[in-house]
Each structure stands twice: as structure tokens, then as C-alpha cells.
Design a protein around this motif. Structure first.
Motif, PDB file in Angstrom:
ATOM      1  N   ASP A 206      -9.773  -7.265  -6.480  1.00  0.00           N
ATOM      2  CA  ASP A 206      -9.622  -6.238  -7.515  1.00  0.00           C
ATOM      3  C   ASP A 206      -8.707  -5.104  -7.046  1.00  0.00           C
ATOM      4  O   ASP A 206      -7.828  -4.654  -7.785  1.00  0.00           O
ATOM      5  N   LEU A 207      -8.921  -4.621  -5.830  1.00  0.00           N
ATOM      6  CA  LEU A 207      -8.146  -3.484  -5.331  1.00  0.00           C
ATOM      7  C   LEU A 207      -6.695  -3.882  -5.059  1.00  0.00           C
ATOM      8  O   LEU A 207      -5.771  -3.100  -5.324  1.00  0.00           O
ATOM      9  N   ASN A 208      -6.478  -5.081  -4.528  1.00  0.00           N
ATOM     10  CA  ASN A 208      -5.109  -5.554  -4.319  1.00  0.00           C
ATOM     11  C   ASN A 208      -4.356  -5.640  -5.642  1.00  0.00           C
ATOM     12  O   ASN A 208      -3.176  -5.288  -5.733  1.00  0.00           O
ATOM     13  N   SER A 209      -5.033  -6.123  -6.670  1.00  0.00           N
ATOM     14  CA  SER A 209      -4.411  -6.263  -7.983  1.00  0.00           C
ATOM     15  C   SER A 209      -3.963  -4.905  -8.526  1.00  0.00           C
ATOM     16  O   SER A 209      -2.836  -4.746  -9.015  1.00  0.00           O
ATOM     17  N   GLU A 210      -4.832  -3.903  -8.424  1.00  0.00           N
ATOM     18  CA  GLU A 210      -4.487  -2.562  -8.894  1.00  0.00           C
ATOM     19  C   GLU A 210      -3.388  -1.943  -8.038  1.00  0.00           C
ATOM     20  O   GLU A 210      -2.483  -1.287  -8.552  1.00  0.00           O
ATOM     21  N   PHE A 211      -3.449  -2.171  -6.731  1.00  0.00           N
ATOM     22  CA  PHE A 211      -2.456  -1.613  -5.816  1.00  0.00           C
ATOM     23  C   PHE A 211      -1.055  -2.126  -6.158  1.00  0.00           C
ATOM     24  O   PHE A 211      -0.090  -1.362  -6.180  1.00  0.00           O
ATOM     25  N   VAL A 212      -0.951  -3.411  -6.444  1.00  0.00           N
ATOM     26  CA  VAL A 212       0.347  -4.007  -6.793  1.00  0.00           C
ATOM     27  C   VAL A 212       0.877  -3.403  -8.094  1.00  0.00           C
ATOM     28  O   VAL A 212       2.083  -3.138  -8.229  1.00  0.00           O
ATOM     29  N   LYS A 213      -0.004  -3.162  -9.058  1.00  0.00           N
ATOM     30  CA  LYS A 213       0.423  -2.532 -10.315  1.00  0.00           C
ATOM     31  C   LYS A 213       1.008  -1.145 -10.047  1.00  0.00           C
ATOM     32  O   LYS A 213       2.041  -0.772 -10.595  1.00  0.00           O
ATOM     33  N   GLU A 214       0.331  -0.382  -9.196  1.00  0.00           N
ATOM     34  CA  GLU A 214       0.781   0.982  -8.911  1.00  0.00           C
ATOM     35  C   GLU A 214       2.070   0.998  -8.090  1.00  0.00           C
ATOM     36  O   GLU A 214       2.819   1.979  -8.127  1.00  0.00           O
ATOM     37  N   MET A 215       2.314  -0.066  -7.335  1.00  0.00           N
ATOM     38  CA  MET A 215       3.523  -0.115  -6.512  1.00  0.00           C
ATOM     39  C   MET A 215       4.792  -0.081  -7.351  1.00  0.00           C
ATOM     40  O   MET A 215       5.854   0.343  -6.880  1.00  0.00           O
ATOM     41  N   ASN A 216       4.719  -0.503  -8.599  1.00  0.00           N
ATOM     42  CA  ASN A 216       5.899  -0.507  -9.464  1.00  0.00           C
ATOM     43  C   ASN A 216       6.429   0.902  -9.689  1.00  0.00           C
ATOM     44  O   ASN A 216       7.630   1.112  -9.903  1.00  0.00           O
ATOM     45  N   THR A 217       5.513   1.882  -9.623  1.00  0.00           N
ATOM     46  CA  THR A 217       5.922   3.281  -9.785  1.00  0.00           C
ATOM     47  C   THR A 217       5.810   4.053  -8.478  1.00  0.00           C
ATOM     48  O   THR A 217       6.208   5.215  -8.403  1.00  0.00           O
ATOM     49  N   ASN A 218       5.246   3.391  -7.457  1.00  0.00           N
ATOM     50  CA  ASN A 218       5.036   3.999  -6.129  1.00  0.00           C
ATOM     51  C   ASN A 218       4.151   5.240  -6.202  1.00  0.00           C
ATOM     52  O   ASN A 218       4.282   6.164  -5.389  1.00  0.00           O
ATOM     53  N   GLU A 219       3.286   5.295  -7.174  1.00  0.00           N
ATOM     54  CA  GLU A 219       2.336   6.392  -7.286  1.00  0.00           C
ATOM     55  C   GLU A 219       1.115   5.910  -8.047  1.00  0.00           C
ATOM     56  O   GLU A 219       1.141   4.895  -8.726  1.00  0.00           O
ATOM     57  N   GLY A 220       0.031   6.651  -7.909  1.00  0.00           N
ATOM     58  CA  GLY A 220      -1.208   6.274  -8.571  1.00  0.00           C
ATOM     59  C   GLY A 220      -2.389   6.675  -7.714  1.00  0.00           C
ATOM     60  O   GLY A 220      -2.252   6.994  -6.522  1.00  0.00           O
ATOM     61  N   ARG A 221      -3.558   6.652  -8.313  1.00  0.00           N
ATOM     62  CA  ARG A 221      -4.756   7.126  -7.625  1.00  0.00           C
ATOM     63  C   ARG A 221      -5.089   6.283  -6.402  1.00  0.00           C
ATOM     64  O   ARG A 221      -5.471   6.809  -5.347  1.00  0.00           O
ATOM     65  N   LEU A 222      -4.938   4.968  -6.526  1.00  0.00           N
ATOM     66  CA  LEU A 222      -5.305   4.094  -5.411  1.00  0.00           C
ATOM     67  C   LEU A 222      -4.301   4.207  -4.267  1.00  0.00           C
ATOM     68  O   LEU A 222      -4.685   4.325  -3.095  1.00  0.00           O
ATOM     69  N   ILE A 223      -3.023   4.180  -4.582  1.00  0.00           N
ATOM     70  CA  ILE A 223      -1.996   4.308  -3.545  1.00  0.00           C
ATOM     71  C   ILE A 223      -2.146   5.626  -2.800  1.00  0.00           C
ATOM     72  O   ILE A 223      -2.041   5.687  -1.571  1.00  0.00           O
ATOM     73  N   SER A 224      -2.397   6.700  -3.541  1.00  0.00           N
ATOM     74  CA  SER A 224      -2.574   8.011  -2.912  1.00  0.00           C
ATOM     75  C   SER A 224      -3.821   8.050  -2.029  1.00  0.00           C
ATOM     76  O   SER A 224      -3.788   8.572  -0.912  1.00  0.00           O
ATOM     77  N   SER A 225      -4.911   7.477  -2.512  1.00  0.00           N
ATOM     78  CA  SER A 225      -6.171   7.514  -1.764  1.00  0.00           C
ATOM     79  C   SER A 225      -6.097   6.718  -0.464  1.00  0.00           C
ATOM     80  O   SER A 225      -6.594   7.156   0.574  1.00  0.00           O
ATOM     81  N   LEU A 226      -5.465   5.537  -0.526  1.00  0.00           N
ATOM     82  CA  LEU A 226      -5.372   4.686   0.654  1.00  0.00           C
ATOM     83  C   LEU A 226      -4.175   5.051   1.528  1.00  0.00           C
ATOM     84  O   LEU A 226      -4.033   4.514   2.625  1.00  0.00           O
TER      85      LEU A 226
END
Length: 397
Positions: free
Chosen positions: A211-231
Motif C-alpha cells: 500500500d505505501l509503495n503504491s502511494e509513494f510512486v504516485k507522489e513521485m510524479n510530482t516529487n511532493e506529498g505527505r508520504l514522501i515528506s514524512s519518509l
């Protein structure tokens, strides 16, 4: 039986930095992703194995037994109790073309599937049996890499944080950069007193990671997001600040960072997987707020309702607090201390070795031959090997 080896591999407690290992792995395709940072400790719970040379592959734990020929081993893909054991044996026997092994698990004090790296510990333990039994001369780092290869072959999307258990007990800071790992020991002026709490719940680590990998990949398209920032940035800030608190022996400040990390995890990470709702963990956190001497309470591993960690001040009544948790929440507890206080090693090797006379008239006692697992080594090299595997010394004299 000849050629016996004995292996103990402890579980791994991730104090801070969970999930930043696999997140940093994406730096291989996007260098703007933040490096991963974690503070981990090898714990006093683990897996005890005995290994012997054998034809084929045999593994035994309590009443569970598995006996396979080499060909049967290579094609076995069952998702059962032996999944990680088989995966590790496959890696070793296919890469090194060694003969088979018989492995007996004498004792397992490490709770399974609770966030203490039990799957990584069993992979490392099996691989170390092969390493020592066949004198493969693999470094700890090589064992970790093989254990990681074995674990991901089961379908897990784990990073390389769990395999730090290969270093044994002790407190360490780890930095992840794509497929590279930098590990350094942390030294404190006093031990950290933890209570590890079995939440008596269930969690699906593979589902959490997926689940987390899936969300992380989505956020990578914009290089920002809650998960990318948190991790990423938030995680690195917490770990680096916590490292300085340990250097300063500020245990209270260290605990405050743990609490801040947990609050952010619940707000910005847990929302991406149903497995991270963790009602039992939240119940323990709420209960611990009213206990004198508790500095911090936080989830463990991928989090969820597996295990939790409670950090205490040095004057706390550990047994009394554990008994209160057992009586009130019906949760099992384990006391655990970690920390390293500038460990040095002195190996006295001077002298003429009179107690081994007349053999030492022709060979120095430091390189006197000793037999281990059917192989002959200079005795000093065996001592150095054990020290190397421990990774807990600051200076060798």
C-alpha cells in the motif's frame, strides 16, 4: 555429528526511521528523493540454530519438519511456515553449489510477525549457517545482501532495514542511499530502558508495504506529498536530531522526538493503509500517558497492531509498569536495554606460551591452529572474526 555450527541472530528494533529504507531505494530512479535514516537496535530476543552438513535440505523446529532433495528445494514455492527458510536455502545452494544442510531451530524467543524483523532474522540465520558450515568467508554485509535477496524473492517489498539484525546487538544509526547502506555505532553515556509490548493483534506487513509503495510512486510524479515528506525530509530531521540527543545524553529530548515521530506517522502515513489503523497500539499509547516514568510510546517496524515500544526514564519501576500493562490491557511485555558505552577490546598476545610448550617453540601462540566446524584457523583470526561479527567495538588494541 561432525562439522556442527551454532548461530544466534537477534531481532531488530527500529526506534526511529521505519519505511525510510525502501523509500530511499527509489533514489535509483529519482535522485531528488531524500536519503533514508534510521536508529535501530539489536535486541535480546532472537533465533537459535544448529547446522550440520547433510544431503539435501532438512529443517526442524518443534514438531514442524521439512525434508527436501536439492531439486525439490529449488522448485518449492509454498507460502507457509517454512517460506523464508526455503528462500534462504535456495539462494545459498544455487549461488555457491554447496552440499545440503540439516538445521535444527533449538529455540525462538523472537515474536513472529510483530515488527521485530523475524523474517529477516531467520533469513540471516540460515545464511550464516551456510557461511560458517562451508567456510564461505562472507562478510556481514554480504550476508545481509543475500538475506535481502531471499526475502524479496517471497514477494515482500521490504527495504534493507530489517537485515541490520545481522550485526547483532547494539545501537546503530543507518543511512540508506539507493542500494547503498552506511552503518555507524551510537555511543551513549547511559543505557536506554525500553519495554517492548506485544499488542496481541494482527497485521499484514506485505500489505502495508504494498500500500505505501503504491502511494509513494504516485507522489513521485510530482516529487511532493505527505508520504514522501514524512519518509524523507521529516524523517531525516527527526533521526539526526535524535542522534544528537543521544550524544548529549538527553534521554527526555530523545523521547520527545519519538512521540513527535509517532504523531506524524499517524497523521501522514497510516492513512494510506487499512492495516495501519492499529486500535490496540492507540489504546496502549493512551494508557501510557498516565504512567509515571514513561517518556515515549511508539509503534514498531512497519507499525500496526504487532508490537510497540515504551521508553522509560532511568528511575522507573520496570516490573511494576509491565505488570500494570499485563493486568490492564492483557498484553505481554519484555524488558530491554540498549546503548553502547565506548567499548574497547584488548587482546593480550605477547609472551612465549609456556602453557602450550613445546608446541610454541615452533609456532607463535597467537597463530596456534584451532579447529572450528572441521576447518583449521589461527586462533587469533577466530577471535577477530567474532569481534567483527559483533560490530560493537570502538577500538581494537
Amino acid at each position: 555429528m561432525d562439522n556442527k555450527v551454532e548461530v544466534f541472530v537477534p531481532g531488530r528494533l527500529c526506534i526511529l526511521g521505519e519505511h525510510s529504507d525502501w523509500a530511499a531505494g527509489y533514489r535509483a530512479i529519482n535522485s531528488e528523493i531524500e536519503k533514508g535514516y534510521a536508529i535501530v537496535a539489536g535486541i535480546n530476543l532472537g533465533i537459535y540454530l544448529r547446522g550440520y552438513k547433510n544431503e539435501g535440505f532438512y529443517y526442524e523446529y518443534d514438531d514442524k519438519k521439512l525434508c527436501l532433495s536439492y531439486d525439490e528445494l529449488l522448485i518449492r514455492n509454498d507460502k507457509d511456515f517454512f517460506e523464508y527458510v526455503v528462500a534462504s536455502a535456495k539462494v545459498m545452494q544455487s549461488k555457491y553449489k554447496v552440499s545440503g544442510v540439516k538445521i535444527i531451530c533449538d529455540k525462538m524467543t523472537l515474536p513472529m510477525k510483530k515488527g521485530l524483523a523475524s523474517s529477516a532474522a531467520i533469513c540471516v540465520a540460515v545464511i550464516r549457517v551456510y557461511n560458517l558450515l562451508f567456510d564461505l568467508k562472507l562478510s556481514v554485509e554480504a550476508e545481509m545482501e543475500l538475506a535481502y535477496e531471499a526475502e524479496i524473492s517471497t514477494g515482500s517489498k521490504c527495504g534493507k532495514l530489517d537485515q541490520i539484525c545481522a550485526y547483532g546487538q547494539g545501537l546503530r544509526k543507518v543511512i540508506f542511499d539507493s542500494d547503498k547502506i552506511e552503518i555507524s555505532s551510537l555511543y551513549t553515556n547511559s543505557n536506554l530502558q525500553f519495554i517492548l509490548v506485544n499488542l496481541q493483534g494482527k497485521k499484514d506487513t506485505k500489505k502495508i508495504l504494498s500500500d505505501l509503495n503504491s502511494e509513494f510512486v504516485k507522489e513521485m510524479n510530482t516529487n511532493e506529498g505527505r508520504l514522501i515528506s514524512s519518509l524523507g525530509v521529516f524523517n531525516s530531521s527527526c533521526v539526526n536530531e535524535a542522534t544528537q540527543k543521544l550524544v548529549d545524553n538527553d534521554i527526555l529530548g530523545f523521547g520527545q522526538i519519538m512521540n513527535k515521530f509517532q504523531e506524524n506517522f499517524e497523521l501522514n502515513v497510516a492513512c494510506y493503509s487499512e492495516e495501519l489503523r492499529a486500535p490496540k497500539l492507540h489504546g496502549l499509547i493512551e494508557y501510557s500517558r498516565g504512567i509515571k516514568g514513561v517518556i515515549a510510546c511508539k509503534g514498531i517496524g512497519s507499525q500496526g497492531d504487532g508490537m510497540a515500544q515504551i521508553l522509560l526514564d532511568c528511575g522507573s519501576q520496570v516490573e511494576e509498569i509491565m505488570q500494570g500493562i499485563r493486568d490492564t490491557l492483557d498484553m505481554e511485555c519484555y524488558s530491554f536495554k540498549t546503548g553502547q558505552i565506548d567499548l574497547n577490546v584488548i587482546i593480550p598476545i605477547t609472551g612465549i606460551g609456556t602453557r602450550m610448550y613445546p608446541s610454541t617453540t615452533i609456532i607463535d601462540k597467537a597463530i596456534f591452529p584451532a579447529i572450528d566446524s572441521g576447518n583449521v584457523y589461527p586462533v587469533l583470526s577466530m577471535i577477530l572474526r567474532e569481534l567483527y561479527f559483533s560490530k560493537q567495538i570502538k577500538m581494537l588494541i
